[in-house]
Design a protein around this motif. Structure first.
Motif, PDB file in Angstrom:
ATOM      1  N   MET A   1      15.509  -1.639  -0.630  1.00 11.34           N
ATOM      2  CA  MET A   1      14.329  -1.357   0.154  1.00 11.34           C
ATOM      3  C   MET A   1      13.097  -1.547  -0.723  1.00 11.34           C
ATOM      4  N   ARG A   2      12.045  -1.996  -0.091  1.00  6.66           N
ATOM      5  CA  ARG A   2      10.746  -2.149  -0.745  1.00  6.66           C
ATOM      6  C   ARG A   2       9.705  -1.398   0.064  1.00  6.66           C
ATOM      7  N   TYR A   3       8.681  -0.984  -0.630  1.00  6.59           N
ATOM      8  CA  TYR A   3       7.491  -0.480   0.048  1.00  6.59           C
ATOM      9  C   TYR A   3       6.406  -1.505  -0.145  1.00  6.59           C
ATOM     10  N   ARG A   4       5.484  -1.544   0.801  1.00  8.52           N
ATOM     11  CA  ARG A   4       4.287  -2.360   0.641  1.00  8.52           C
ATOM     12  C   ARG A   4       3.096  -1.484   1.002  1.00  8.52           C
ATOM     13  N   ILE A   5       1.973  -1.847   0.473  1.00  7.19           N
ATOM     14  CA  ILE A   5       0.758  -1.081   0.707  1.00  7.19           C
ATOM     15  C   ILE A   5       0.290  -1.336   2.138  1.00  7.19           C
ATOM     16  N   ALA A   6      -0.022  -0.266   2.833  1.00  8.10           N
ATOM     17  CA  ALA A   6      -0.490  -0.379   4.212  1.00  8.10           C
ATOM     18  C   ALA A   6      -1.754  -1.232   4.259  1.00  8.10           C
ATOM     19  N   PRO A   7      -1.897  -2.032   5.303  1.00  9.85           N
ATOM     20  CA  PRO A   7      -3.029  -2.964   5.364  1.00  9.85           C
ATOM     21  C   PRO A   7      -4.400  -2.298   5.433  1.00  9.85           C
ATOM     22  N   ASP A   8      -4.475  -1.052   5.866  1.00 10.00           N
ATOM     23  CA  ASP A   8      -5.784  -0.391   5.958  1.00 10.00           C
ATOM     24  C   ASP A   8      -6.124   0.424   4.713  1.00 10.00           C
ATOM     25  N   VAL A   9      -5.330   0.233   3.641  1.00  5.21           N
ATOM     26  CA  VAL A   9      -5.596   0.929   2.385  1.00  5.21           C
ATOM     27  C   VAL A   9      -6.282  -0.029   1.421  1.00  5.21           C
ATOM     28  N   VAL A  10      -7.443   0.380   0.952  1.00  3.29           N
ATOM     29  CA  VAL A  10      -8.195  -0.372  -0.049  1.00  3.29           C
ATOM     30  C   VAL A  10      -8.025   0.374  -1.365  1.00  3.29           C
ATOM     31  N   TRP A  11      -7.731  -0.346  -2.429  1.00  7.19           N
ATOM     32  CA  TRP A  11      -7.486   0.347  -3.693  1.00  7.19           C
ATOM     33  C   TRP A  11      -7.995  -0.479  -4.864  1.00  7.19           C
ATOM     34  N   MET A  12      -8.165   0.242  -5.975  1.00  9.16           N
ATOM     35  CA  MET A  12      -8.515  -0.421  -7.231  1.00  9.16           C
ATOM     36  C   MET A  12      -7.964   0.389  -8.399  1.00  9.16           C
ATOM     37  N   ALA A  13      -7.504  -0.321  -9.399  1.00  3.98           N
ATOM     38  CA  ALA A  13      -7.041   0.311 -10.632  1.00  3.98           C
ATOM     39  C   ALA A  13      -8.237   0.397 -11.563  1.00  3.98           C
ATOM     40  N   ASP A  14      -8.407   1.582 -12.187  1.00  6.39           N
ATOM     41  CA  ASP A  14      -9.557   1.774 -13.057  1.00  6.39           C
ATOM     42  C   ASP A  14      -9.256   2.877 -14.054  1.00  6.39           C
ATOM     43  N   ASP A  15      -9.346   2.557 -15.326  1.00  4.46           N
ATOM     44  CA  ASP A  15      -9.233   3.550 -16.389  1.00  4.46           C
ATOM     45  C   ASP A  15      -7.951   4.376 -16.301  1.00  4.46           C
ATOM     46  N   GLY A  16      -6.813   3.708 -16.036  1.00  7.12           N
ATOM     47  CA  GLY A  16      -5.528   4.382 -16.009  1.00  7.12           C
ATOM     48  C   GLY A  16      -5.227   5.123 -14.723  1.00  7.12           C
TER      49      GLY A  16
END
Length: 102
Positions: A1-16
């Motif tokens: 099984m895999r998960y994927r990020i929901a299309p209405d979720v906006v995200w960014m990686a920053d400083d850990g």
């Protein structure tokens, strides 16, 4: 099984950390460094078994008892994110072929 990020979720990686905005609920969230590691692995399309193995390698080393704890914690965390609508489950059979219809 895999998960994927929901299309209405906006995200960014920053400083850990990973910062999330769920457009559906209007909520902001911040994942700590460990949560961010998991989120990044999900974003790369890694299956749950590969994610749990990688996190166990990083945090449990050769301690079998600790490995079981890490694996369960990872699964619980991913399930919680899915329960909040941030991740969507893609059921895929181990061979890479789609699983049975839901």
């Amino acid at each position: 099984m895999r998960y994927r990020i929901a299309p209405d979720v906006v995200w960014m990686a920053d400083d850990g950390e990973v910062r999330l905005y769920d457009a559906g609920s209007g909520e902001f969230r911040t994942l700590n460094s460990t949560g961010a590691e998991l989120w990044i692995l999900v974003s790369e399309g890694q299956p749950v078994n590969a994610i749990t193995s990688e996190m166990a390698r990083r945090y449990a080393a050769a301690d079998t008892g600790q490995t079981d704890v890490v694996v369960q914690d990872v699964r619980d965390f991913l399930d919680a994110l899915a329960g909040q609508g941030l991740l969507l489950a893609d059921d895929v059979a181990p061979s890479g072929t789609p699983g049975p219809p839901a």
